[in-house]
Scaffold this active site. Structure first.
Site, PDB file in Angstrom:
ATOM      1  N   THR B 156      47.273  47.247  45.093  1.00 49.39           N
ATOM      2  CA  THR B 156      47.987  46.092  45.180  1.00 49.39           C
ATOM      3  C   THR B 156      48.291  45.765  44.010  1.00 49.39           C
ATOM      4  OG1 THR B 156      46.202  44.761  45.289  1.00 49.39           O
ATOM      5  CG2 THR B 156      46.989  45.554  47.489  1.00 49.39           C
ATOM      6  N   CYS B 175      38.820  38.683  49.259  1.00 44.50           N
ATOM      7  CA  CYS B 175      37.368  38.513  49.771  1.00 44.50           C
ATOM      8  C   CYS B 175      36.578  39.158  48.920  1.00 44.50           C
ATOM      9  CB  CYS B 175      37.330  38.684  51.021  1.00 44.50           C
ATOM     10  SG  CYS B 175      38.463  37.510  51.994  1.00 44.50           S
ATOM     11  N   ASP B 178      35.983  42.998  43.201  1.00 43.14           N
ATOM     12  CA  ASP B 178      34.837  43.462  42.109  1.00 43.14           C
ATOM     13  C   ASP B 178      34.973  42.441  41.117  1.00 43.14           C
ATOM     14  OD1 ASP B 178      33.887  44.919  40.073  1.00 43.14           O
ATOM     15  OD2 ASP B 178      34.955  46.690  40.759  1.00 43.14           O
ATOM     16  N   THR B 253      33.165  39.113  56.919  1.00 42.03           N
ATOM     17  CA  THR B 253      33.296  40.005  55.980  1.00 42.03           C
ATOM     18  C   THR B 253      31.868  40.644  55.628  1.00 42.03           C
ATOM     19  OG1 THR B 253      32.939  38.324  54.158  1.00 42.03           O
ATOM     20  CG2 THR B 253      35.042  38.915  54.793  1.00 42.03           C
ATOM     21  N   GLU B 254      31.730  41.941  55.350  1.00 43.28           N
ATOM     22  CA  GLU B 254      30.681  42.513  55.226  1.00 43.28           C
ATOM     23  C   GLU B 254      29.836  42.277  53.771  1.00 43.28           C
ATOM     24  OE1 GLU B 254      29.283  47.374  54.580  1.00 43.28           O
ATOM     25  OE2 GLU B 254      31.237  46.796  53.919  1.00 43.28           O
ATOM     26  N   GLU B 255      30.583  41.635  52.893  1.00 42.48           N
ATOM     27  CA  GLU B 255      29.749  41.291  51.854  1.00 42.48           C
ATOM     28  C   GLU B 255      29.242  39.913  52.081  1.00 42.48           C
ATOM     29  OE1 GLU B 255      29.591  42.401  48.622  1.00 42.48           O
ATOM     30  OE2 GLU B 255      30.152  44.317  49.373  1.00 42.48           O
TER      31      GLU B 255
END
Lengths: 505, 280
Positions: B156, B175, B178, B253-255
């Site tokens: 993106t 979200c 990095d 979210t996974e994080e």
């Protein structure tokens, strides 16, 4: 072998000095600028001769790939007239008073003035953080717009104010908005051990802490002159155009990832107005033509003609086919054409507007990398109307066009006499720099033919070439690889298939 | 590397077994799709991306919203290879760097009338989300659930305007991006002054950029660069906490879940896209 660099940049323009009209021709050969007035044949070079010869004693290290570290000062800061870096771009201010140039290896933006005795004076040199690759000026000549290889566009005042550039001057925070906030405050790691991150990031964090404890954190010095980040692409920028339409200023930028972006001019350069979508390969050159339309070209087989204010593609021009037709028509060049013509690719290196009084019909000159010809296209909204290939005796490097009268234009070309026509790497057996700067003229019929009105000037430039050995930052021996690197690189912008690190991993 | 071929073989066998049965409604297993957390946004990935938003084949990602082609079309006239790519309504919500899609799948039932697109640069991770979309659609075929969620592989940072037209989006989620700790990698961060112009371009006025991270330094960076950009203003905290997406972002979210387990901090900031000012 006595051989110098061809002129990698060329600019011709008419100016009026003390009521007298004159035509100046400026060429950049390696790290040297040459100017000549066409009728008298008077001219000069920069840096001046003695400095140039001094430079030759130094080893030619500039041809090496510059280190990753940012060089904040050029090799010799004290001597403002020294230069070992090669010119990569010349632009002329709209009032024709100033030449703005880029030198590549030292990443400098340089401003020159040519006085009435045709002496070249450098007014300023500003080393940028990243290597600039294209420049233009706003229509009021107040500002240089400088696009760099990292994708950013900076605004620099054309003329530096007296207090600008002083060593101790603090750059006001508003002008360096893009710079990383390199605060001199005490180091604090950017993450805590609580932070969830990958092993790699953890290593970076550990390294940061270690560096901080050693007190070795090297911080980049901010640039010591006024500069403002206007906009940026996450891609290599290739060209930049400033346009003023009905009192509104626009910046058009092109990149290696097929984009042609239209932004507002400062002070609203953060607003993107739109994109001209359509290219499938890198875009390398933009050209605003007389009608106000925009022509873009690069790695695609066609040039695109845009109603750019409405982001609408009007027509395309088959430049690849024109090149193929030309190569096949020349006995000594037809061998370059591959058996599989479908696989033949062109890389557009230049598009120039041919000014005409008829605003409905546009005319452009186009060059492609490693092709010994200039292509002339006449077109209107509906498409191409006229095409002519002007053969050259070597690969076209740069072209400049001036309007001599309402219906007549002169085009001056710089030709690569080092390599064989049609080749980017094979040297010629014999040097042929007698026609390094051919000139053509075109009347109202739009046909181009060889011209001699600028022969005196071209001769002067050519003479400067053959004496310029060594001054180009090349030690006496001709380094073909260095010349090749300086003149050719456009085709490398093309993306290679199968280079996806994600797929390899 | 030892063990690599076995791993690859296992993954291939697993993916083949998934493909064998189109109506398979079993959720994909994450372990076959793990991939290193970083991708270089500057390199030339062999990405597929449309020349322009109107060239994008949206119909294959949102088949329930595909524009129906008129059946009685003259055979001779229609280009047989030309398939319908348009959809009946535009994508409005983009989850940039969607990872394994936790947020995407939480948003889909909450915004049943909006099309939501997850965008992820890592191939395997994208495949996982796409498999999960397929499985969830199969599981919820009775209610047409998750027809409004899709995922594509995309960079993106380079190609956002190739996918979305000016002013198309209502929400953009960034979200746990990095953090790119290294100073010289800061340009690779998903938020920067210059890149914010592209977010502003694809967002409609009033649209929101949602950011969340567990890295305070990155949070400050994102706030600084978005606040500095004249097209955005920060959403005040009262309003932020009233936004239902904020809670979803924190927990789904996974994080977000990982940070929860580690009892780490989560920094949230929202920014509103302002109207463009008049020309000077």
């Amino acid at each position: 072998m006595n051989m110098a660099l061809p002129f990698q940049c060329l600019k011709a323009y008419r100016r009026s000095v003390k009521g007298k009209e004159e035509t100046l021709l400026i060429g950049a050969s390696g790290s040297r600028l040459v100017v000549v007035e066409s009728s008298s044949g008077q001219g000069s070079t920069w840096p001046a001769e003695e400095e140039a010869s001094k430079e030759t004693e130094a080893p030619a290290e500039d041809e090496e790939r510059p280190g990753k570290r940012i060089k904040l000062t050029p090799t010799n800061t004290n001597d403002s007239n020294s230069n070992k870096s090669n010119f990569s771009c010349l632009a002329l201010s709209n009032d024709q008073q100033y030449i703005v140039a880029i030198t590549g290896e030292d990443k400098c933006v340089r401003v020159f003035h040519i006085d009435s005795d045709y002496r070249i004076h450098q007014l300023s040199q500003r080393p940028m953080a990243r290597r600039p690759c294209a420049i233009t000026l706003t229509s009021d000549d107040s500002t240089i717009l400088c696009a760099d290889k990292f994708g950013d566009v900076y605004a620099l005042p054309l003329l530096m104010s007296p207090d600008d550039g002083v060593q101790d001057q603090e750059v006001p925070p508003t002008t360096s908005t893009a710079e990383q906030p390199e605060t001199p405050v005490e180091f604090k790691p950017s993450a805590s051990v609580l932070t969830v991150h990958s092993g790699r990031n953890r290593k970076v964090l550990e390294e940061q802490i270690r560096q901080a404890s050693l007190g070795q954190r090297k911080s980049k010095e901010p640039l010591k002159f006024k500069h403002e980040l206007l906009l940026g692409h996450v891609s290599m920028l290739t060209d930049i155009v400033y346009a003023n339409v009905n009192g509104r200023g626009y910046i058009v930028t092109s990149d290696r990832d097929e984009h042609v972006r239209v932004s507002r001019a400062p002070p609203q350069a953060h607003i993107i107005e739109g994109f001209c979508h359509g290219h499938e390969e890198f875009v390398n050159r933009l050209c605003l033509v007389s009608s106000g339309r925009l022509v873009s070209g690069g790695g695609d087989a066609q040039l695109f003609v845009w109603d750019w204010l409405n982001y609408r593609l009007l027509t395309t021009i088959d430049v690849r086919d024109a090149v193929l037709r030309f190569l096949k028509s020349q006995a000594e060049l037809s061998s370059i054409v591959p058996a599989n013509e479908e696989g033949f690719k062109v890389a557009v290196t230049g598009i120039w507007n041919v000014p005409r009084s008829d605003a409905q019909r546009d005319e452009i000159l186009v060059t492609c990398e490693g092709v010994p010809a200039i292509f002339h296209f006449g077109f209107d909204e509906a498409g191409k109307k006229h095409e002519q290939a002007i053969p050259l005796n070597g690969n076209a490097i740069d072209v400049t066009v001036i309007q001599q009268s309402p219906d007549s234009c002169v085009a001056v070309a710089s030709v690569d006499y080092v390599h064989k026509p049609g080749s980017l790497k094979d040297p010629r057996e014999q040097k042929q720099d007698d026609q390094a700067i051919p000139t053509f003229t075109s009347g109202p019929d739009g046909q181009w033919q060889a011209d001699s009105t600028l022969d005196t000037a071209a001769g002067f430039l050519t003479k400067q070439l053959s004496t310029a050995v060594g001054a180009a930052g090349l030690a006496g021996e001709v380094d073909l690889k260095a010349i090749q690197g300086l003149l050719y690189g456009t085709a490398n912008l093309r993306k290679q298939p199968g280079t996806d690190p994600d797929q390899v991993a | 590397m030892a063990g690599e071929p076995a791993k690859r073989q296992k993954r291939e066998e697993y993916k083949k077994s998934l493909n064998a049965d189109e109506s398979n409604a079993a959720l994909p297993k994450k372990k076959f799709y793990r991939q290193r957390a970083h991708a270089n946004p500057f390199s030339d990935h062999s990405l597929a991306y449309p020349k322009s938003p109107s060239d994008m084949d949206w119909a294959s990602h949102y088949p329930a919203y595909a524009v129906k082609q008129p059946q009685e079309k003259d055979e001779a006239e229609s280009h047989d290879s030309e398939k319908a790519i348009a959809i009946t309504q535009p994508v409005e919500i983009a989850d940039i760097g969607c990872g394994f899609g936790g947020l995407l799948f939480a948003l889909a039932p909450r915004f049943p009338t909006s099309l939501i697109l997850g965008m992820e640069i890592r191939t395997s991770v994208t495949e996982y989300v796409q498999e999960k979309v397929r499985a969830l659609r199969a599981q919820n075929s009775a209610t047409s659930g998750f027809q409004n969620a899709a995922c594509i592989r995309a960079n993106t940072m380079k190609f956002l305007p190739n996918f979305f037209a000016k002013g198309q989006l209502a929400k953009i989620f960034l979200c746990f991006p990095d953090p790119h700790f290294k100073q010289r990698k800061h340009k690779a961060r998903i938020v920067s002054y210059t890149l914010n112009s592209e977010y502003a371009y694809v967002l409609k006025p009033g649209g929101i950029v949602y950011t969340i991270t567990d890295v305070e330094d990155l949070h400050k960076w994102m706030v600084e660069h978005l606040e500095k950009h004249p097209s955005f203003e920060r959403v005040r905290e009262e309003e932020q906490e009233k936004d239902e997406c904020v809670e979803i972002m924190r927990t789904e979210t996974e994080e977000g879940k990982k940070v929860e387990r580690n009892k780490g901090m989560k920094y949230v900031a929202l920014f509103r896209r302002l109207e463009d000012p008049a020309w000077p």
